[in-house]
Design an enzyme around this catalytic site. Sequence first.
Site, PDB file in Angstrom:
ATOM      1  CG  HIS A 279      -0.458   0.032   2.530  1.00 44.48           C
ATOM      2  ND1 HIS A 279      -0.119   1.205   3.175  1.00 44.48           N
ATOM      3  CD2 HIS A 279      -0.218  -0.964   3.422  1.00 44.48           C
ATOM      4  CE1 HIS A 279       0.293   0.930   4.406  1.00 44.48           C
ATOM      5  NE2 HIS A 279       0.264  -0.378   4.574  1.00 44.48           N
ATOM      6  CG  ASP A 291       2.621   0.240   7.864  1.00 42.52           C
ATOM      7  OD1 ASP A 291       2.177  -0.375   6.881  1.00 42.52           O
ATOM      8  OD2 ASP A 291       1.901   0.605   8.816  1.00 42.52           O
ATOM      9  CD  GLU A 325      -3.354  -1.409   5.356  1.00 42.44           C
ATOM     10  OE1 GLU A 325      -3.590  -2.358   6.112  1.00 42.44           O
ATOM     11  OE2 GLU A 325      -2.701  -0.399   5.730  1.00 42.44           O
ATOM     12  CD  GLU A 326      -1.316   2.255   7.504  1.00 36.84           C
ATOM     13  OE1 GLU A 326      -2.065   1.808   8.386  1.00 36.84           O
ATOM     14  OE2 GLU A 326      -0.131   1.915   7.389  1.00 36.84           O
ATOM     15  CG  ASP A 353       0.934  -3.834   4.980  1.00 38.29           C
ATOM     16  OD1 ASP A 353       1.782  -3.003   5.355  1.00 38.29           O
ATOM     17  OD2 ASP A 353      -0.273  -3.744   5.252  1.00 38.29           O
ATOM     18  CG  HIS A 423       0.505   2.627  12.569  1.00 38.10           C
ATOM     19  ND1 HIS A 423      -0.712   2.089  12.957  1.00 38.10           N
ATOM     20  CD2 HIS A 423       0.715   2.186  11.304  1.00 38.10           C
ATOM     21  CE1 HIS A 423      -1.191   1.343  11.971  1.00 38.10           C
ATOM     22  NE2 HIS A 423      -0.343   1.400  10.947  1.00 38.10           N
TER      23      HIS A 423
END
Length: 464
Positions: A279, A291, A325-326, A353, A423
């Site tokens: 993503h 990520d 995606e997030e 991912d 994140h």
Amino acid sequence: MRKLFLALLLISTQVFSQSEDEKQLKKIYTTSLTNGQSYEWLDHLSNQIGGRLSGSLNAERAVRYTKGQLDSLGLDRVWLQPVMVPKWVRGAPEFAYVETKPGVTTNVPICALGGSIATPDGGLKAEVIEVKGIEELEKLGREAIEGKIVFFNRPMQADLINTFEAYGGCVDQRYSGAREAGKYGAVGIIVRSMNLRLDDLPHTGAMSYGDLPVQHRVPAAAISTNGAELLSSLLTLNPDLQFYFRQTCKQFKDVQSYNVIGEIRGSEYPNEIMVVGGHLDSWDLGDGSHDDGAGCVQSMEVLRLLKETGYRPKRTIRVVLFMNEENGLRGGNEYAKVAKSKGENHVFALESDSGGFTPRGFSFDCSDENFAQVQKWKSLFEPYLIHYFKKGGSGADIGPLKNDGIVLAGLRPDSQRYFDYHHAENDTFDAINKRELELGAATMTALIYLFDKYGTIMPKKVKG
């Protein structure tokens, strides 16, 4: 005599094929490690563009950059697939402190959760009630919760070797905590960051209010693991302390973005489509190197390595860089929707991912027959220390493609450090190891090569 001849012929053919596959895998790994492109692509994506939150300018810059790089590879086709995505903006840096008595405060690191509303302009201050999970809210009831900030403090389970299992065991408090606490009259929530180590970095992530009425929606933030430990300790000493936080995030109307797609058309079975992807969007605190910048450049590299090693795929191999995606999965859902409307036949999909760490193997969502075929290839991967082949999940973006016939797979790197960065603002390019990233790209290419060469096993139709 004839049976013996046929048996010897079959054995010799298998030995030749194994030798041929060994040579191709060696060529793939050598090319990736000595003439790879993935690290250079990620350097630009991370350092020249940065965090790529859906709907942001950086996300659109990433779309243009990756499309341009795919165009330069000489693929048979490169295009952008429109998709409407949410636009959430963090706003000014968040601020929080614990007040143990009037005028006595200790600052703690927080960040707003993606999709949260803002606090009032002057911030929010209230007493705190600590819980270990959503299920405790019902036991406490409105009387104990109303007017307070709910502090969700369930840590990731440290003794689970599979860190994604530990993440899955407590992420519900981040995603649904505000929705559930709002039902009992809470004025806000603070969630312990999804992180196995103790540090001062708050980790953001998606949250949802579901169908909770607007008037019951409360601001939601993550607190660092050190901050959570401190707050919990202070609460044992002074249950009447107050917590203050301020955040200015805002949700805007959906905006148009794109999935970035490129393909090499199959030479023998062009209507059988194999997807590899990651993503393109990321959270905004770091630059999204692990990520999922890593997964994107590894997926792009798969097509480049196939071309560079002179392999001409039998089936159409398509790289898809999914958007959103997030905080919505809009890109994955839109890709599957368009594929279904066009009657496309997807036979295999692979997603990366889980970070750019050393590859260990793959997990597969497939039939027993297809998994048995994968098991036969294990010896080909052993020289590269790839040993993990398990049935299980694959990836969020390729999940919507699932049907009875397709094989879904997920690259599984070593996961022990992944949630140190996930994140958070330290998910940056300097956390990437070039060799590990290139090994992952080669490992993905090897699996794509094998499934392209031998195909997937279609399930037997049960007679009615």
